[in-house]
Design a protein around this motif. Structure first.
Motif, mmCIF file in Angstrom:
data_model
loop_
_atom_site.group_PDB
_atom_site.id
_atom_site.type_symbol
_atom_site.label_atom_id
_atom_site.label_comp_id
_atom_site.label_asym_id
_atom_site.label_seq_id
_atom_site.Cartn_x
_atom_site.Cartn_y
_atom_site.Cartn_z
ATOM 1 N N ALA A 178 41.645 43.449 29.090
ATOM 2 C CA ALA A 178 41.042 42.506 30.109
ATOM 3 C C ALA A 178 41.989 42.477 31.084
ATOM 4 C CB ALA A 178 40.798 41.561 29.724
ATOM 5 N N TYR A 179 44.261 42.529 30.762
ATOM 6 C CA TYR A 179 44.533 42.488 31.696
ATOM 7 C C TYR A 179 45.161 44.104 31.681
ATOM 8 C CZ TYR A 179 43.570 37.481 30.880
ATOM 9 O OH TYR A 179 43.086 36.556 30.286
ATOM 10 N N SER A 180 44.789 44.768 31.689
ATOM 11 C CA SER A 180 45.245 46.219 30.961
ATOM 12 C C SER A 180 46.241 46.759 32.810
ATOM 13 C CB SER A 180 44.984 46.429 30.523
ATOM 14 O OG SER A 180 43.635 47.906 31.184
ATOM 15 N N ASP A 181 44.675 46.227 33.986
ATOM 16 C CA ASP A 181 45.784 46.804 35.523
ATOM 17 C C ASP A 181 47.239 45.644 35.301
ATOM 18 O OD1 ASP A 181 42.951 48.056 36.340
ATOM 19 O OD2 ASP A 181 42.119 46.132 34.971
ATOM 20 N N PHE A 182 47.727 44.883 35.024
ATOM 21 C CA PHE A 182 48.652 44.774 35.099
ATOM 22 C C PHE A 182 49.944 45.044 35.149
ATOM 23 C CE2 PHE A 182 45.127 40.636 35.926
ATOM 24 C CZ PHE A 182 45.723 40.966 37.137
ATOM 25 N N LYS A 206 39.210 39.637 35.749
ATOM 26 C CA LYS A 206 41.000 39.874 37.249
ATOM 27 C C LYS A 206 41.264 40.380 37.452
ATOM 28 C CE LYS A 206 40.131 37.911 32.414
ATOM 29 N NZ LYS A 206 39.869 36.333 32.444
ATOM 30 N N ALA A 207 42.050 42.050 37.412
ATOM 31 C CA ALA A 207 42.103 42.184 38.543
ATOM 32 C C ALA A 207 41.274 42.393 39.447
ATOM 33 C CB ALA A 207 42.719 43.680 38.450
ATOM 34 N N TRP A 208 39.289 42.549 39.202
ATOM 35 C CA TRP A 208 39.232 42.809 40.254
ATOM 36 C C TRP A 208 38.636 41.576 41.002
ATOM 37 C CZ3 TRP A 208 37.730 47.807 42.108
ATOM 38 C CH2 TRP A 208 38.560 49.356 41.103
ATOM 39 N N GLY A 209 39.001 40.365 40.822
ATOM 40 C CA GLY A 209 38.567 39.465 41.116
ATOM 41 C C GLY A 209 36.986 38.501 41.196
ATOM 42 N N ASP A 256 44.099 47.191 44.531
ATOM 43 C CA ASP A 256 45.885 47.827 44.739
ATOM 44 C C ASP A 256 46.581 46.977 44.854
ATOM 45 O OD1 ASP A 256 44.505 49.868 42.521
ATOM 46 O OD2 ASP A 256 44.949 51.428 43.995
ATOM 47 N N LYS A 257 46.598 45.920 46.278
ATOM 48 C CA LYS A 257 46.962 45.433 47.163
ATOM 49 C C LYS A 257 46.861 43.982 46.255
ATOM 50 C CE LYS A 257 45.156 43.728 50.775
ATOM 51 N NZ LYS A 257 45.148 43.779 52.008
#
Length: 345
Positions: A178-182, A206-209, A256-257
């Motif tokens: 779930a948190y791999s984008d970070f 998560k990362a995708w808001g 990404d930002k």
């Protein structure tokens, strides 16, 4: 490795799935729909959504670099978690093994499905021992749960230890990313072709808001995805969710930002926490949150609630005594939290 048929519950393997109206004409072009007892007015919301979310999966496939036939989309990752129990475990017979502490829904879904849940404690650095995980298994163990980066500790689980489990255990291994984008580590979803019994979870929350739209993902061998599609509810992802997900997946540079900004704030927040008199230790993290050991987690939590600032009290969780879990917010939100803690009596 066991054959998939030997892992799936017999009644699920033999199941004849519900055939929805939208499934039956698949492969043909149609413009008059008189098959599903829908109201012909209020377009486009009068029509049932695509039960297999084909157009959305094309976007997910491109962004996540996973084949479309290896993608399952669920009502949050929790739907996929529950499906894994319903597809692979027999109530009161089979069991699952999981790292401890970790995401609580693995245990909750085990209890709901009446399946024995065997937690295996991580070490003091929140790392897993493959040997201990495998020793906790028996012939009735169908699933091993690993969350990496883990929740609530935030750290990546040692990749070598995970691979030992993948190469030894003959059942289903689930890695929740779930948190791999970070994280900078290569995601395990790229390893699906090497491990046919691997299921990797991911989420838009998560990362995708996009926590509000409730869209989770499971990546696996196409045979496992076919099993999920047999068992899931026919129209599990509504049209509004599909449209919003497609919109955000089409704007990856914005995401990404966000991730870059959150990682910068993460470093600053962790450094600031280490200087607080009420903070004893900040654990390393690869997620959008960190775990901090405090002098009095419960008292500090209650103090922050009175200030209108909500963090997560993890004091009662294994290995997390006197710990608070802090999610990175906006710069303003982070400053409000730090100001409140600095002014605490």
């Amino acid at each position: 490795m066991k054959a998939l048929k030997d892992l799936v519950r017999p009644n699920i393997w033999e199941l004849s799935p519900y055939s929805s109206a939208r499934d039956e004409y698949s492969g043909h072009t149609a413009h008059v729909f008189l098959d599903a007892n829908e109201n012909p007015y209020n377009h486009p919301f009068n029509r049932y959504p695509d039960p297999l979310q084909r157009e959305l999966k094309k976007l997910v496939s491109k962004r996540k670099r996973v084949k479309e036939e290896q993608i399952f989309l669920g009502n949050g990752s929790d739907e996929a978690i529950d499906l894994i129990y319903r597809c692979f475990t027999r109530p009161q017979i089979d069991n699952v093994v999981a790292i401890e502490p970790t995401y609580g829904m693995y245990h909750v879904c085990a209890d709901i499905n009446d399946v024995e849940y065997r937690p295996v404690m991580l070490d003091d650095h929140f790392q897993m021992s493959a040997k201990k995980m495998l020793e906790s298994c028996d012939r009735y163990t169908k699933v091993i749960w690993i969350c990496s980066p883990n929740n609530p500790s935030g750290n990546l689980i040692d990749r070598d230890e995970i691979e030992k489990v993948l190469n030894t255990f003959d059942g289903i291994v689930v890695i929740d990313e779930a948190y791999s984008d970070f994280s900078s580590q290569t995601p395990f979803r790229y390893e699906l072709n090497n491990y046919p019994h691997l299921i990797v979870l991911n989420t838009m929350s998560k990362a995708w808001g996009c926590a509000a739209i409730r869209l989770g993902m499971a990546f696996a061998d196409k045979e496992i995805i076919q099993i999920f599609n047999k068992v899931k509810y026919p129209y599990n992802i509504n049209q509004l969710t599909q449209e919003k997900a497609a919109e955000i997946l089409s704007a990856p540079f914005e995401v990404d930002k966000w991730v870059k900004t959150l990682l910068q704030e993460r470093s600053m927040m962790m450094a600031a926490f280490k200087m607080l008199p009420c903070c004893l230790h900040v654990y390393p993290t690869d997620a959008n949150f960190f775990l901090a050991k405090m002098t009095d987690a419960c008292g500090i939590y209650n103090y922050l609630v009175e200030k209108g600032i909500i963090v997560r009290n993890r004091h009662k969780v294994s290995l997390c005594g006197n710990c608070l879990r802090i999610t990175r917010g906006t710069k303003n939100e982070n400053e409000q939290l730090l100001s409140a803690l600095r002014n605490m009596n």
